[in-house]
Design a protein around this motif. Sequence first.
Motif, PDB file in Angstrom:
ATOM      1  N   GLU A  82       0.829  -1.199   0.000  1.00 10.94           N
ATOM      2  CA  GLU A  82       0.000   0.000   0.000  1.00 10.94           C
ATOM      3  C   GLU A  82       0.866   1.252   0.000  1.00 10.94           C
ATOM      4  OE1 GLU A  82      -3.725  -1.704   2.653  1.00 10.94           O
ATOM      5  OE2 GLU A  82      -2.193  -0.467   3.620  1.00 10.94           O
ATOM      6  N   LEU A  83       0.407   2.269  -0.694  1.00 11.53           N
ATOM      7  CA  LEU A  83       1.022   3.593  -0.643  1.00 11.53           C
ATOM      8  C   LEU A  83       0.069   4.473   0.148  1.00 11.53           C
ATOM      9  CD1 LEU A  83       1.991   3.945  -4.405  1.00 11.53           C
ATOM     10  CD2 LEU A  83       3.413   3.097  -2.538  1.00 11.53           C
ATOM     11  N   TYR A  84       0.611   5.311   1.025  1.00 12.94           N
ATOM     12  CA  TYR A  84      -0.276   6.151   1.819  1.00 12.94           C
ATOM     13  C   TYR A  84       0.268   7.576   1.927  1.00 12.94           C
ATOM     14  CZ  TYR A  84       2.947   5.717   5.748  1.00 12.94           C
ATOM     15  OH  TYR A  84       4.057   5.772   6.550  1.00 12.94           O
ATOM     16  N   ALA A  85      -0.661   8.474   2.214  1.00 14.89           N
ATOM     17  CA  ALA A  85      -0.329   9.875   2.459  1.00 14.89           C
ATOM     18  C   ALA A  85      -1.306  10.373   3.521  1.00 14.89           C
ATOM     19  CB  ALA A  85      -0.460  10.696   1.192  1.00 14.89           C
ATOM     20  N   ALA A  86      -0.818  11.211   4.414  1.00 15.05           N
ATOM     21  CA  ALA A  86      -1.672  11.747   5.478  1.00 15.05           C
ATOM     22  C   ALA A  86      -1.241  13.163   5.828  1.00 15.05           C
ATOM     23  CB  ALA A  86      -1.589  10.862   6.722  1.00 15.05           C
ATOM     24  N   VAL A  87      -2.227  13.978   6.181  1.00 14.11           N
ATOM     25  CA  VAL A  87      -1.984  15.341   6.638  1.00 14.11           C
ATOM     26  C   VAL A  87      -2.823  15.545   7.899  1.00 14.11           C
ATOM     27  CG1 VAL A  87      -2.206  17.789   6.097  1.00 14.11           C
ATOM     28  CG2 VAL A  87      -1.606  16.177   4.294  1.00 14.11           C
ATOM     29  N   HIS A  88      -2.189  16.010   8.965  1.00 14.79           N
ATOM     30  CA  HIS A  88      -2.888  16.271  10.226  1.00 14.79           C
ATOM     31  C   HIS A  88      -2.488  17.646  10.746  1.00 14.79           C
ATOM     32  CE1 HIS A  88      -4.502  12.220  10.864  1.00 14.79           C
ATOM     33  NE2 HIS A  88      -3.401  11.816  10.262  1.00 14.79           N
ATOM     34  N   GLU A  89      -3.419  18.287  11.433  1.00 20.24           N
ATOM     35  CA  GLU A  89      -3.157  19.575  12.063  1.00 20.24           C
ATOM     36  C   GLU A  89      -3.459  19.442  13.552  1.00 20.24           C
ATOM     37  OE1 GLU A  89      -4.312  23.637  10.454  1.00 20.24           O
ATOM     38  OE2 GLU A  89      -5.852  23.259  11.980  1.00 20.24           O
ATOM     39  N   PHE A  90      -2.540  19.918  14.380  1.00 25.76           N
ATOM     40  CA  PHE A  90      -2.679  19.866  15.837  1.00 25.76           C
ATOM     41  C   PHE A  90      -2.695  21.285  16.389  1.00 25.76           C
ATOM     42  CE2 PHE A  90      -0.507  16.060  14.438  1.00 25.76           C
ATOM     43  CZ  PHE A  90      -1.206  15.058  15.084  1.00 25.76           C
ATOM     44  N   ASP A  91      -3.660  21.603  17.245  1.00 27.59           N
ATOM     45  CA  ASP A  91      -3.770  22.918  17.874  1.00 27.59           C
ATOM     46  C   ASP A  91      -4.086  22.733  19.351  1.00 27.59           C
ATOM     47  OD1 ASP A  91      -3.472  24.649  15.584  1.00 27.59           O
ATOM     48  OD2 ASP A  91      -5.445  23.935  14.953  1.00 27.59           O
ATOM     49  N   SER A  92      -3.347  23.448  20.210  1.00 30.75           N
ATOM     50  CA  SER A  92      -3.639  23.403  21.646  1.00 30.75           C
ATOM     51  C   SER A  92      -4.638  24.497  21.988  1.00 30.75           C
ATOM     52  CB  SER A  92      -2.367  23.565  22.478  1.00 30.75           C
ATOM     53  OG  SER A  92      -1.789  24.829  22.244  1.00 30.75           O
ATOM     54  N   ASP A  93      -5.436  24.261  23.041  1.00 29.05           N
ATOM     55  CA  ASP A  93      -6.467  25.239  23.387  1.00 29.05           C
ATOM     56  C   ASP A  93      -5.903  26.515  23.997  1.00 29.05           C
ATOM     57  OD1 ASP A  93      -5.814  24.279  25.883  1.00 29.05           O
ATOM     58  OD2 ASP A  93      -7.832  23.725  26.448  1.00 29.05           O
ATOM     59  N   ASP A  94      -4.623  26.520  24.354  1.00 30.06           N
ATOM     60  CA  ASP A  94      -4.009  27.767  24.831  1.00 30.06           C
ATOM     61  C   ASP A  94      -3.263  28.494  23.709  1.00 30.06           C
ATOM     62  OD1 ASP A  94      -1.771  26.226  24.478  1.00 30.06           O
ATOM     63  OD2 ASP A  94      -1.006  26.477  26.503  1.00 30.06           O
ATOM     64  N   ASN A  95      -3.432  28.005  22.472  1.00 28.96           N
ATOM     65  CA  ASN A  95      -2.802  28.581  21.274  1.00 28.96           C
ATOM     66  C   ASN A  95      -1.283  28.620  21.341  1.00 28.96           C
ATOM     67  OD1 ASN A  95      -5.246  29.033  19.927  1.00 28.96           O
ATOM     68  ND2 ASN A  95      -5.566  30.894  21.121  1.00 28.96           N
ATOM     69  N   ASP A  96      -0.691  27.789  22.210  1.00 27.04           N
ATOM     70  CA  ASP A  96       0.760  27.732  22.338  1.00 27.04           C
ATOM     71  C   ASP A  96       1.376  26.796  21.290  1.00 27.04           C
ATOM     72  OD1 ASP A  96       3.197  28.438  23.534  1.00 27.04           O
ATOM     73  OD2 ASP A  96       3.169  26.628  24.769  1.00 27.04           O
ATOM     74  N   VAL A  97       0.604  25.788  20.869  1.00 28.29           N
ATOM     75  CA  VAL A  97       1.125  24.826  19.908  1.00 28.29           C
ATOM     76  C   VAL A  97       0.176  24.747  18.722  1.00 28.29           C
ATOM     77  CG1 VAL A  97       1.668  22.408  19.493  1.00 28.29           C
ATOM     78  CG2 VAL A  97       2.252  23.445  21.681  1.00 28.29           C
ATOM     79  N   ALA A  98       0.711  24.895  17.539  1.00 24.77           N
ATOM     80  CA  ALA A  98      -0.032  24.698  16.298  1.00 24.77           C
ATOM     81  C   ALA A  98       0.947  24.073  15.316  1.00 24.77           C
ATOM     82  CB  ALA A  98      -0.575  26.015  15.769  1.00 24.77           C
ATOM     83  N   GLU A  99       0.761  22.798  15.044  1.00 27.61           N
ATOM     84  CA  GLU A  99       1.702  22.094  14.175  1.00 27.61           C
ATOM     85  C   GLU A  99       0.960  21.303  13.126  1.00 27.61           C
ATOM     86  OE1 GLU A  99       4.784  19.918  16.013  1.00 27.61           O
ATOM     87  OE2 GLU A  99       5.111  21.397  17.565  1.00 27.61           O
ATOM     88  N   ASP A 100       1.590  21.159  11.985  1.00 30.81           N
ATOM     89  CA  ASP A 100       1.071  20.332  10.908  1.00 30.81           C
ATOM     90  C   ASP A 100       1.976  19.120  10.758  1.00 30.81           C
ATOM     91  OD1 ASP A 100      -0.925  22.190  10.389  1.00 30.81           O
ATOM     92  OD2 ASP A 100       0.365  23.318   9.035  1.00 30.81           O
ATOM     93  N   PHE A 101       1.383  17.997  10.393  1.00 27.47           N
ATOM     94  CA  PHE A 101       2.098  16.744  10.232  1.00 27.47           C
ATOM     95  C   PHE A 101       1.754  16.188   8.863  1.00 27.47           C
ATOM     96  CE2 PHE A 101       1.847  12.092  10.485  1.00 27.47           C
ATOM     97  CZ  PHE A 101       3.142  11.794  10.835  1.00 27.47           C
TER      98      PHE A 101
END
Length: 110
Positions: A82-101
Amino acid sequence: DSFGLLVAYALQTGWNFAVSTSSKDNAAGDGEDGDFDAFKVGYKTGMHAVSLVSGTSENPGNPVETDAIGIAYVYLWDQGIELYAAVHEFDSDDNDVAEDFVAFGTRVKF
C-alpha cells in the motif's frame, strides 16, 4: 489506572466508522487526568481508501487540551503493498502549539 475502548464498523457500501476513547489516572495527583477521544469516518472503493479523523487529547498533569484533525489516503498498489499519504493539524487550546504533520510512505503486509 488506564481504560480504553475502540469500536469500529465497516459497511458493505465501503463506508467505515471508528470511535475511540481512553483515560489514564494522573498517578502524581497534581492536575488533570489524561484523556483521548477520537472519531474516524472513511470510505473504501476498489484500490482506494480515504478517511477523516478528528480527536482531542490531554496528558496527565497538563491542563492543556490538544485538538487534531486530519485526512489520509491509501492506494492498494499490489497485493499486500500500500502507498499512503496523510496530513494532520494539531492545535492546543491555549494557542501555544499549532503544528502540521505530513506523512508519505509504503506499507508492506505479510
